[in-house]
Design a protein around this motif. Structure first.
Motif, mmCIF file in Angstrom:
data_model
loop_
_atom_site.group_PDB
_atom_site.id
_atom_site.type_symbol
_atom_site.label_atom_id
_atom_site.label_comp_id
_atom_site.label_asym_id
_atom_site.label_seq_id
_atom_site.Cartn_x
_atom_site.Cartn_y
_atom_site.Cartn_z
ATOM 1 N N ARG A 1 -1.693 -2.280 -25.769
ATOM 2 C CA ARG A 1 -2.721 -1.952 -24.786
ATOM 3 C C ARG A 1 -3.545 -0.749 -25.253
ATOM 4 O O ARG A 1 -4.765 -0.714 -25.117
ATOM 5 C CB ARG A 1 -2.115 -1.630 -23.415
ATOM 6 N N ARG B 1 -6.295 -1.244 -27.786
ATOM 7 C CA ARG B 1 -7.565 -1.746 -27.259
ATOM 8 C C ARG B 1 -8.396 -0.610 -26.659
ATOM 9 O O ARG B 1 -9.616 -0.583 -26.789
ATOM 10 C CB ARG B 1 -7.289 -2.851 -26.232
ATOM 11 N N ILE B 2 -7.708 0.310 -25.998
ATOM 12 C CA ILE B 2 -8.415 1.457 -25.425
ATOM 13 C C ILE B 2 -8.912 2.367 -26.550
ATOM 14 O O ILE B 2 -10.056 2.810 -26.568
ATOM 15 C CB ILE B 2 -7.489 2.228 -24.452
ATOM 16 N N GLU C 1 -9.634 1.724 -29.637
ATOM 17 C CA GLU C 1 -10.778 1.171 -30.360
ATOM 18 C C GLU C 1 -12.067 1.355 -29.549
ATOM 19 O O GLU C 1 -13.134 1.588 -30.115
ATOM 20 C CB GLU C 1 -10.541 -0.315 -30.669
#
Lengths: 393, 444
Positions: A107, A110-111, A113
């Motif tokens: 998770r 994704r944050i 990036e």
């Protein structure tokens, strides 16, 4: 500058200021790609002349910068790493490879990036199961990583260079195992704290430089006139990432020796070699899914698909720990995990069952990845060691 | 007092038979056990393994759902305490801890008999634990840990979820579909070994068709909620979601019930009937699972004109896909389940947001459903569902100028939720919603 010392002293210096090490490598014109977990295929990076740099959180600093994007009730290691990154501590990195090793990592990748945006980011998915089909799936994932990294590096990966990189990283694994070999004696020739610092330092260096440092460290250890004092008990430490040696020091200051560990910052990334007789990408996939020992992967007893046998299952999952306890003559086990780590948390009663079966006492400690949090556990650690002392004498 | 609370939300009539599917499933499982038929326990798997179980006529119970049942009936606390005594850390998933307490009681104290205090008939001992990596690590670590108590095999459905930009690398999409299809083929072979019966492929194709159709109608119902005033409150969504999400009941029967719901919602739109019985002053998005033990708060909020018009993406059906050219039912399942997870990736990539599921669709929902604010339920023991909450807060505020209220709580452990804290924050949050509504108007 961190280059004035040698051997263990140098390792300690690097370990204590890894950011400085990163900046110095950058100043030398090196390309550096960070990774969070030993599942990242560092061999592919080394083969493309990119330095794989293991990034750590900090048990000393508060993770306030991460509050903007991550909840407080969340893996404190990941929170800490993101916080350090947002405060610019990892600005020397040219990129990041994120691997789906656990939910928190997946998770946050994704944050990360979306909000940190280093020049290069690759996300590598990873299966949970270890069978042939999933090994092939992981092989393809590693190959995708190879492609994006080639494009970032502006050069193609030569198969012989990948083979050579695997060989060099295997040498590093061999050297780390040699180092742990020096904790088998009583007293051990090297302390658990020193080993932790050395591994921490090596994972921030170009692989050849790390191997050179390890060779010097091993020579120094073998020539030691005075070894760490013999403790009354030999302890195995199991669990998640430990960034600072507070817990190890706590145990060793209580007159016990930490002789072996099964942690993400210890043996786990070093106790098996990658098979050089296979196709390199197949070998990397097999290594990650089958050989690496981490609760994130689903493992069970073979040929057990229509009926569960708990004891056989425990043996298949934790049999290597029995080998550790025998080879290192372990008297007690400290199981530790950061709070909110599901992979380790679910494992605790089961790994405890396994040590109970081996009749080795164990204690579970949960902490918040801060030095203060670990220090607060001192009384419990000392009481546990006292109990072992009572059993041994 | 209770009656007065309920009047603030204008509940649909059509949700009742859909909600009843849960009780029906538990009742059926008890009947099946009595008749010597097998029971499966499964993790919610986003239409990945469930259609196969349905086609094989297997009754499935979802311990996650049962966690919610135990929470709402108050029995969960004793199971949570038991889990603590068993040595499971208290920060683990509340549903899992509830299950550990339940199973430990059933297997250790009662020799496999359902505990007498267990609500709605309890969960009888299964023959298979169907696990999955979809959603969280707990989904396979939890079932693996049940090996301490039950000699029941665990099968893990392992779904690939690539990165947002990595999905669009050459060959990745097709490779993922192929992997999922192979994964499902192995699962079918395993079930055939376990049960000693062969898969009826025609029945699977028909089941898959019914599920796709049911999810399409359910999706369309939720599309209707974009209307002003919103004709259906989130309470109705949560009550009606289980026949889709958990495939509770027979999908063909559920399809008809969803059609009935569609007509009721459509008729409300035609007649400008709202999901709340007061003026719709604020349209809200709700993130993550609600506090099952404290659902009464929504009635009080409805009284103030808060209409919850959309909820978490995770509990919504996949966006409809045209799969008419595909014959293999396993490929239907694979494409649909993969689309559920990755269906928003292309748009997310276009907006430079790499959290392509969970967070990105929620931002899109907030825009499409014209939300004035978001109520973000930070579930303390379910980090996988709520890890994105602060990030979502940030994106909603900085990209869309939509304010959010983060409330900490839990899905099972009522001690972690403070309803009075919610009420203390209502007025300032309403101010904030009004302020940003004007801001959005100004910048439009």
């Amino acid at each position: 500058m961190l280059k004035g010392t040698e051997g263990i002293a140098r390792a300690r210096e690097i370990y204590q200021d890894r950011f400085q090490m990163g900046k110095e490598l950058k100043a030398e014109g090196k390309t550096i790609v960070g990774y969070l977990c030993f599942y990242a295929p560092v061999e592919v990076m080394s083969a493309l002349d990119i330095i794989p740099f293991k990034i750590f959180g900090s048990m000393k600093e508060r993770s306030t910068k991460a509050d903007r994007f991550l909840p407080r009730a969340f893996c404190p290691i990941i929170r800490s790493v993101l916080s350090l990154s947002l405060s610019g501590k990892y600005d020397f990195l040219d990129g990041m490879v994120m691997v789906h090793t656990c939910d928190a990592m997946e998770r946050t990748s994704r944050i990360w990036e979306s909000v940190a945006s280093p020049p290069y980011v690759h996300y590598m998915d990873m299966p949970t199961k270890i069978d042939k089909m999933h090994q092939e799936a992981l092989r393809e994932e590693i190959d995708d990583f190879r492609k994006t990294l080639e494009s970032f590096a502006g050069k193609e990966l030569q198969p012989q260079k990948l083979r050579k990189a695997i060989e060099t990283h295997n040498q590093q694994r061999h050297l780390v195992r040699r180092l742990y070999g020096h904790t088998k004696s009583a007293p051990p020739l090297i302390s658990g704290k020193e080993i932790m610092e050395i591994i921490g330092a090596v994972s921030c260096l170009p692989v050849e430089e790390g191997n050179e440092l390890l060779r010097k460290v091993i020579t120094e250890v073998e020539e030691r006139k005075k070894s760490p004092e013999k403790g009354f008990a030999r302890i195995l430490v199991w669990g998640s990432v430990l960034e600072a040696p507070v817990l190890i020091e706590m145990i060793e200051n209580a007159e016990a020796n930490v002789v072996i560990d099964d942690t993400c910052t210890g043996t786990r990334g070093y106790f098996t070699d990658i098979n050089l007789n296979k196709n390199p990408l197949d070998a990397l996939a097999y290594y990650c899914l089958v050989d690496l020992k981490c609760p994130r992967t689903f493992k069970e007893a073979p040929n057990n698909d229509v009926r569960k046998d708990y004891q056989a299952d425990l043996e298949a999952r934790f049999g290597y720990l029995k080998d550790f306890t025998r080879e290192w003559k372990v008297d007690g086990v400290i199981l530790q995990s950061v709070k909110y780590c599901d992979c380790h948390g679910f494992e605790v009663p089961q790994v405890k069952d396994y040590f109970d079966n081996l009749k080795i006492p164990s204690l579970y400690l949960e902490h918040d990845f801060t030095e203060q949090g670990l220090r607060a556990l001192k009384t419990r650690v000392e009481a546990f060691l006292e109990m072992i002392r009572g059993e041994l004498y | 007092m209770e009656k007065e609370k309920r009047r603030n939300i204008n509940r649909l009539k059509s949700f009742y038979p859909l909600r009843a599917k849960i009780d029906e499933t538990y009742k059926k499982s008890i009947e099946n056990i009595k008749a010597g038929k097998p029971i499966i326990w499964a993790m919610i798997n986003c239409w990945f393994g469930d259609p196969i179980l349905k086609a094989m006529g297997l009754e499935t119970i979802y311990p996650e759902n049962y966690g919610a049942v135990c929470a709402s009936t108050g029995i969960a606390e004793s199971y949570l305490n038991r889990s603590d005594r068993e040595g499971f850390p208290s920060h683990l998933c509340g549903y899992a801890r509830n299950c550990f307490g339940y199973v430990s009681t059933m297997m250790t104290d009662l020799g496999g008999e359902v505990p007498p205090e267990a609500p709605i008939g309890g969960m009888p001992k299964p023959i298979l634990l169907l696990s999955s990596n979809i959603g969280c690590d707990a989904r396979y670590k939890w079932f693996q840990a049940l090996g301490r108590y039950m000699d029941v095999p665990v099968w893990v459905l392992d779904m690939p979820v690539p990165g947002v930009k990595e999905l669009f690398m050459d060959g990745v999409y097709d490779r993922c579909i192929k992997l999922i299809v192979n994964e499902l083929r192995e699962f079918v072979a395993f079930l055939e070994r376990l049960l000693g019966v062969k898969m009826d492929w025609d029945r699977l194709a028909a089941t898959v068709h019914d599920i796709e159709e049911m999810n399409r109608v359910w999706h369309e119902i939720n599309e209707l909620r974009k209307a002003r005033p919103c004709p259906m409150h989130s309470r109705d969504f949560w009550s009606a979601m289980t026949p889709s999400l958990f495939l509770a009941g027979n999908p063909r029967e559920s399809l008809q019930l969803y059609r009935d719901m569609f007509h009721e919602v459509k008729s409300r739109i035609d007649n400008k009937i709202s999901g709340i019985n007061t003026e719709e002053k604020f349209r809200l998005l709700f993130s993550e699972l609600p506090p099952w033990h404290s659902l009464g708060i929504f009635d009080k909020l409805a009284e103030r004109g808060w209409n919850f018009v959309i909820e978490s993406w995770s509990y919504h059906p996949p966006q409809p896909l045209d799969l008419s050219g595909i014959a293999d039912p396993l490929e239907h399942i694979a494409r649909s389940a993969f689309h559920f997870k990755t269906g928003y990736f292309k748009d997310a990539l276009g907006e430079g947001d790499y959290y392509g599921y969970t967070s990105y669709p929620m931002q899109k929902f907030a825009k499409d459903y014209q939300c004035d604010g978001a109520f973000l339920h930070q579930i303390l023991t379910c980090r996988s569902t709520s890890n994105h909450v602060p990030y979502l807060w940030d994106r909603l505020m900085h990209k869309l100028k939509i304010p959010s209220m983060i409330v900490e709580g839990d899905i099972v452990d009522l001690r972690l939720f403070d309803a009075s804290d919610v009420f203390k924050r209502i007025e300032p949050f309403e101010e904030s919603m009004r302020y940003y509504k004007n801001k959005r108007k100004e910048s439009a």
